[in-house]
Design a protein around this motif. Sequence first.
Motif, short mmCIF file in Angstrom:
data_model
loop_
_atom_site.label_atom_id
_atom_site.label_comp_id
_atom_site.label_asym_id
_atom_site.label_seq_id
_atom_site.Cartn_x
_atom_site.Cartn_y
_atom_site.Cartn_z
N TYR A 47 2.02 -4.67 2.25
CA TYR A 47 1.70 -3.61 1.28
C TYR A 47 1.42 -4.21 -0.10
CZ TYR A 47 2.59 -0.04 -2.24
OH TYR A 47 2.50 0.78 -3.33
N ASP A 48 2.20 -5.23 -0.50
CA ASP A 48 1.97 -5.87 -1.79
C ASP A 48 0.57 -6.48 -1.86
OD1 ASP A 48 4.33 -5.27 -3.07
OD2 ASP A 48 5.39 -7.02 -2.28
N LYS A 49 0.10 -7.05 -0.74
CA LYS A 49 -1.25 -7.62 -0.72
C LYS A 49 -2.31 -6.52 -0.83
CE LYS A 49 0.04 -11.66 2.03
NZ LYS A 49 -0.14 -12.41 3.31
N LEU A 50 -2.07 -5.40 -0.14
CA LEU A 50 -3.00 -4.28 -0.26
C LEU A 50 -2.99 -3.70 -1.67
CD1 LEU A 50 -2.50 -2.28 3.07
CD2 LEU A 50 -4.51 -3.57 2.36
N LEU A 51 -1.81 -3.66 -2.28
CA LEU A 51 -1.70 -3.14 -3.64
C LEU A 51 -2.52 -3.99 -4.61
CD1 LEU A 51 -0.30 -0.99 -5.41
CD2 LEU A 51 1.58 -2.61 -5.74
N ALA A 52 -2.45 -5.31 -4.43
CA ALA A 52 -3.26 -6.19 -5.28
C ALA A 52 -4.76 -6.00 -5.00
CB ALA A 52 -2.86 -7.64 -5.05
N ASN A 59 -0.88 4.94 -4.83
CA ASN A 59 -1.13 6.00 -3.85
C ASN A 59 -2.13 5.54 -2.78
OD1 ASN A 59 0.56 8.09 -4.79
ND2 ASN A 59 -0.89 8.55 -6.43
N LEU A 60 -3.21 4.92 -3.21
CA LEU A 60 -4.24 4.48 -2.27
C LEU A 60 -3.70 3.37 -1.36
CD1 LEU A 60 -7.16 4.84 -1.42
CD2 LEU A 60 -7.82 3.12 -3.13
N ALA A 61 -2.94 2.44 -1.93
CA ALA A 61 -2.38 1.35 -1.12
C ALA A 61 -1.36 1.88 -0.12
CB ALA A 61 -1.74 0.31 -2.03
N ALA A 62 -0.54 2.86 -0.54
CA ALA A 62 0.46 3.43 0.36
C ALA A 62 -0.20 4.19 1.51
CB ALA A 62 1.40 4.35 -0.41
N VAL A 63 -1.26 4.95 1.20
CA VAL A 63 -2.00 5.67 2.25
C VAL A 63 -2.61 4.68 3.23
CG1 VAL A 63 -4.02 7.09 2.71
CG2 VAL A 63 -2.45 7.73 0.89
N LEU A 68 -2.45 2.07 8.60
CA LEU A 68 -2.39 0.88 9.45
C LEU A 68 -1.22 0.95 10.43
CD1 LEU A 68 -3.23 -2.06 6.99
CD2 LEU A 68 -4.60 -1.22 8.90
N VAL A 69 -0.07 1.43 9.96
CA VAL A 69 1.10 1.57 10.82
C VAL A 69 0.82 2.56 11.94
CG1 VAL A 69 3.50 2.37 10.92
CG2 VAL A 69 2.75 0.90 9.05
N ALA A 72 -1.65 0.84 14.43
CA ALA A 72 -1.13 -0.34 15.13
C ALA A 72 0.12 -0.06 15.94
CB ALA A 72 -0.84 -1.46 14.12
N LEU A 73 0.88 0.97 15.56
CA LEU A 73 2.19 1.18 16.19
C LEU A 73 2.36 2.57 16.79
CD1 LEU A 73 5.00 -0.06 16.68
CD2 LEU A 73 5.70 0.88 14.46
N ILE A 74 2.08 3.61 16.01
CA ILE A 74 2.43 4.96 16.43
C ILE A 74 1.56 5.43 17.60
CG2 ILE A 74 2.71 7.33 15.68
CD1 ILE A 74 4.65 5.32 14.43
N ILE A 75 0.25 5.29 17.48
CA ILE A 75 -0.65 5.76 18.55
C ILE A 75 -0.38 5.05 19.88
CG2 ILE A 75 -3.06 5.87 19.30
CD1 ILE A 75 -3.83 6.50 16.43
N PRO A 76 -0.25 3.71 19.91
CA PRO A 76 0.11 3.06 21.18
C PRO A 76 1.46 3.52 21.72
CG PRO A 76 -0.77 1.45 19.65
CD PRO A 76 -0.58 2.71 18.87
#
Length: 353
Positions: A47-52, A59-63, A68-69, A72-76
């Motif tokens: 998240y820190d890398k996306l924030l940068a 808000n945009l980085a958190a969304v 991504l979660v 990568a995780l919930i749908i499977p």
Amino acid sequence: MDRTLLNTLFGYTFTLLMCYLLFTILAPFLTTMVWAGTIGAISYPLYDKLLARFRCRENLAAVAMTTLVVLALIIPLVGLIFTLARETALAYQYIEGVTSGQSGSFMESILRHPQVSPLLDRIRPLTGSFNLELDSMLLPALKRGLASLLNYSTGIVKNFLGFLIKLMLMLITLFFIYRDGRHFLRRFWPVVGIDEKMRATIATTITRVLDAVLYGFLLTCLVQGTLGGLGFWVAGLPSPFLFGILMTVCAPIPLIGTAMIWMPGAIYLLTQGRILAGVLLMVWSAVAVSGIDNIIRPLFISGRAKLPIPVVIFGVLGGLLAFGLTGVVAGPVIVALFLVFFESYGEKEMAEE
């Protein structure tokens, strides 16, 4: 009574009462919050890398990170749950037919096979003193295990609305952990009154243990998938690499995990008349594939978390028994934090002497 003491007692009583009421309110959602916190803590560096990358637009980085979660995780995970419910129902119907006598000739042919019958004759004298009838125990035990898994998986499907609500709450919590987690900690630590050194130790310990749990979890799944694929290859089943990957994916599923892949493979071998291969695959998978996680997972977690193996074993198993699946994560963290405070108190006592 001294007025100051009375005010102190009243303050502590009021604080304890509010903590109790807060716990009562949040208790139904503790599992959701624990998993959101675990995912958030492990993935926060990303998240820190996306924030940068998004120029500090939180808000945009958190969304983006929450999306991504989900991908990568919930749908499977949701897909696996529905697949598990369907495949378990089919396996249970088959075992139900076998145990009710509809396929009795099939089971008798397995037990009387020239390659299986001598093995059973050797085992029976060893189990005779315990009055164990392997013929009558195998299928009922398998049936009970499948019934438990069927209740677990179909319960989630039947209560899909409740499952979906908890999932949405977890994602909402995860979003705010990404966006506001750092700001919350800045306000939280001064209230607790812990010195800077202890804060850093606690944060480092939690991150290290969570990372070790995830590391051990993933490595254990890879080992189970590798051993399962090896068993399929030796047994002569097609696509052992593909089925090994499927066992790696299914390994985290409670109760049965890899068995939803290797059990149909073993049954297929038995129905094709390859009795010895089917029995050996079943034994190998039950002992080496499904059972090895109880041995290697504590080893992987212990080395990375820098905790003694007995502490990890009691933390994982005790957490699992106390809190269910959430305890696999919460147990080691709680034990590790206890050791941190215990060692800190010991150091203070030694310094005062």
